[in-house]
Write a protein that holds these residues in place. Structure first.
Motif, short mmCIF file in Angstrom:
data_model
loop_
_atom_site.label_atom_id
_atom_site.label_comp_id
_atom_site.label_asym_id
_atom_site.label_seq_id
_atom_site.Cartn_x
_atom_site.Cartn_y
_atom_site.Cartn_z
N GLN A 1 61.60 71.93 51.77
CA GLN A 1 61.44 70.96 52.84
C GLN A 1 60.60 69.76 52.41
N ASN A 2 59.89 69.88 51.31
CA ASN A 2 59.18 68.75 50.71
C ASN A 2 58.85 69.11 49.27
N ARG A 3 58.17 68.21 48.59
CA ARG A 3 57.87 68.39 47.16
C ARG A 3 56.45 68.90 46.93
N ILE A 4 55.88 69.51 47.93
CA ILE A 4 54.52 70.04 47.86
C ILE A 4 54.59 71.55 47.62
N ILE A 5 54.00 72.00 46.51
CA ILE A 5 54.02 73.42 46.15
C ILE A 5 52.59 73.94 46.11
N LYS A 6 52.32 74.99 46.84
CA LYS A 6 51.02 75.65 46.76
C LYS A 6 50.93 76.36 45.41
N ALA A 7 49.93 75.97 44.62
CA ALA A 7 49.75 76.57 43.30
C ALA A 7 49.29 78.02 43.42
N ALA A 8 49.55 78.79 42.38
CA ALA A 8 49.04 80.17 42.32
C ALA A 8 47.53 80.13 42.13
N ALA B 1 50.22 84.70 43.48
CA ALA B 1 49.62 84.60 42.15
C ALA B 1 49.60 85.94 41.41
N TYR B 2 49.63 85.82 40.10
CA TYR B 2 49.41 86.92 39.15
C TYR B 2 50.17 88.19 39.52
N CYS B 3 51.48 88.10 39.43
CA CYS B 3 52.34 89.27 39.61
C CYS B 3 52.54 89.89 38.22
N ALA B 4 51.70 90.81 37.85
CA ALA B 4 51.81 91.43 36.53
C ALA B 4 53.14 92.18 36.43
N MET C 1 47.29 94.12 40.95
CA MET C 1 48.65 94.51 41.32
C MET C 1 49.62 94.31 40.15
N TYR C 2 50.60 95.20 40.07
CA TYR C 2 51.75 94.94 39.21
C TYR C 2 53.02 95.15 40.04
N ILE C 3 54.09 94.48 39.65
CA ILE C 3 55.32 94.47 40.44
C ILE C 3 56.13 95.73 40.15
N LEU D 1 56.07 89.58 53.17
CA LEU D 1 55.54 88.26 52.82
C LEU D 1 56.64 87.21 52.85
N ALA D 2 57.77 87.52 52.22
CA ALA D 2 58.88 86.56 52.19
C ALA D 2 59.37 86.24 53.59
N ASP D 3 59.56 87.26 54.42
CA ASP D 3 60.05 87.03 55.78
C ASP D 3 59.07 86.19 56.59
N THR D 4 57.79 86.44 56.40
CA THR D 4 56.76 85.70 57.14
C THR D 4 56.76 84.23 56.75
N VAL D 5 56.82 83.97 55.46
CA VAL D 5 56.82 82.59 54.98
C VAL D 5 58.07 81.85 55.43
N HIS D 6 59.21 82.54 55.38
CA HIS D 6 60.48 81.91 55.71
C HIS D 6 60.57 81.51 57.18
N LYS D 7 59.85 82.17 58.05
CA LYS D 7 59.86 81.82 59.47
C LYS D 7 59.44 80.37 59.69
N HIS D 8 58.68 79.84 58.77
CA HIS D 8 58.16 78.48 58.92
C HIS D 8 58.96 77.45 58.10
N GLY D 9 60.05 77.90 57.49
CA GLY D 9 60.86 76.98 56.70
C GLY D 9 60.36 76.76 55.29
N THR D 10 59.38 77.55 54.87
CA THR D 10 58.78 77.43 53.54
C THR D 10 59.43 78.42 52.57
N LYS D 11 59.55 78.04 51.33
CA LYS D 11 60.07 78.92 50.28
C LYS D 11 58.91 79.64 49.60
N LEU D 12 59.26 80.69 48.85
CA LEU D 12 58.25 81.54 48.24
C LEU D 12 58.56 81.79 46.77
N SER D 13 57.56 81.61 45.92
CA SER D 13 57.67 81.89 44.49
C SER D 13 56.66 82.96 44.10
N GLY D 14 56.97 83.69 43.06
CA GLY D 14 56.04 84.67 42.51
C GLY D 14 55.70 84.30 41.07
#
Length: 412
Positions: A27-34, A68-71, A83-85, A96-109
């Motif tokens: 939705q924009n070019r702003i990415i929350k850094a890890a 952040a830091y998904c070992a 944590m490790y994946i 986490l993904a479902d919660t973030v998506h409710k607001h139109g935001t994407k999620l990266s690991g």
């Protein structure tokens, strides 16, 4: 949206309007850094508090937020309680993904392996792994005096673990992955001539030193498919004698681009040797000592404090002089990070041809920064004072957060 942005400058318009990243539209070019959350539950998975943490950025309007830091494997954790994946934590990842998506935001690991940069006493391979068998100063207080140089079998195991982690994140609803090629972690240890002393095809010239990191990218791409975004965070340079030079950083970006990465995040420094290059501003040493429990580590930090925690006064866009050299070298997306706190800086980055901006401290300061930028435009003032007291909280029980009072608008 058009009405809201009618008074904005072109660069700020570009920043707060939607953009494509491979097969995903942000939705924009702003990415929350890890920024390592330190918000785990007793089962070594993300807690509900961690989910709420990321929801604050999603409700604030970021294009994408980053876990952040998904070992990718147990030995990839710097400490055993990290944590490790794995499949067992799929429910929390999906929540986490479902919660973030409710607001139109994407999620990266962010998939990161500590390699030799390890304090983990519960290693299946007995010793921390790295490109070369070397003396291991950080492991001494934990009885681990040497690292173990990786053979090709171990390289395949680790590359497979990266791919497996990426697949688990994708299946849980994540929209992208970020492979950590920088900051002194395992893949950066191969890239750096200071830690890679190999004499075979994985050492020597930068093309050889990049051979294993590129293998990891290849494995991940095969797992997630061609239309799934893969980002890579690199060290442009680390300002350490004998370490990664800017020429190495440019070659790293070019080789990743040629291998099909979707975006390169242009960071700098190394967490284990020169962490202040990442941050600039007030030193984090004092607060790190506050939360460090191991007496030997504390002693070492005090003895090496001035040499390890160098003085880099804060100024806006402190990595821009280096980052701008990458635009003519690669065709993939370039993501700027480093000292973009005020709208004038964001405007400049967009006008110089960068595609996205990752923000750490400014979003910790104001999780609703995207909405406030749309509302206020060039009148927006973030208020981060670059005290860097948030960074050591990555190791604190309460987890990372801004220590300043809640953000309030003040007229510029």
């Amino acid at each position: 949206m058009d009405n809201l942005l009618s008074g904005h400058t072109n660069g700020l318009n570009k920043l707060v309007t939607e953009a494509k990243l491979n097969g995903v539209t942000l939705q924009n070019r702003i990415i929350k850094a890890a920024t390592f959350e330190s918000m785990l539950d007793t089962a070594n998975t993300i807690s509900d508090r961690c989910i709420e943490f990321h929801e604050s950025f999603a409700s604030g309007g970021v294009g994408m937020t980053t876990l952040a830091y998904c070992a990718p494997e147990p030995d990839g954790r710097m400490m055993e309680h990290y944590m490790y994946i794995r499949e067992e934590i799929h429910p929390q990842l999906k929540k986490l993904a479902d919660t973030v998506h409710k607001h139109g935001t994407k999620l990266s690991g962010q998939i990161a392996h500590c390699g030799a940069f390890s304090r983990n006493k519960k290693l299946s391979r007995k010793r921390p792994i790295g490109p070369t068998t070397m003396f291991n100063p950080i492991g001494i207080p934990y009885g681990s005096f040497l690292t173990r140089g990786m053979n090709e079998q171990v390289m395949r195991e680790v590359a497979t673990s990266f791919a497996r982690a990426a697949g688990i994140l994708k299946n849980a609803g994540f929209d992208a992955v970020e492979i950590h090629f920088g900051h002194g972690y395992l893949l950066s240890q191969f890239i750096s001539p200071l830690t890679n002393k190999r004499k075979d095809k994985y050492g020597g010239c930068i093309e050889n030193r990049m051979r294993f990191p590129l293998q990891v990218l290849e494995y991940v791409r095969k797992e997630v498919g061609t239309d799934f975004p893969i980002l890579g965070k690199i060290t442009m340079y680390d300002d350490v004698k004998g370490g990664i030079s800017l020429e190495d950083g440019l070659s790293t970006a070019r080789l990743l681009d040629q291998a099909g990465i979707d975006g390169v995040i242009l960071s700098a420094g190394t967490s284990s040797q020169n962490p202040m290059l990442l941050f600039h501003g007030q030193s984090i040493l004092k607060d790190l000592l506050k939360y460090e429990r191991n007496p030997l580590i504390r002693l070492g930090m005090k003895m090496l404090g001035k040499s390890m925690f160098k003085d880099y006064p804060y100024h806006e866009l402190y990595l821009l002089d280096a980052a701008r050299k990458f635009r003519d070298s690669v065709n993939c997306n370039l993501i700027y990070i480093g000292g973009a706190t005020e709208p004038e800086s964001m405007e400049k980055i967009m006008n110089m041809g960068f595609d996205f901006i990752q923000f750490g401290r400014p979003l910790l300061r104001d999780p609703a920064m995207p909405k406030h930028l749309i509302e206020l435009g060039m009148k927006y003032s973030n208020g981060c004072d670059h005290c860097n007291r948030c960074a050591p909280l990555m190791n604190a029980p309460e987890g990372i957060h801004c220590v300043l009072p809640e953000w309030e608008h003040t007229e510029k």
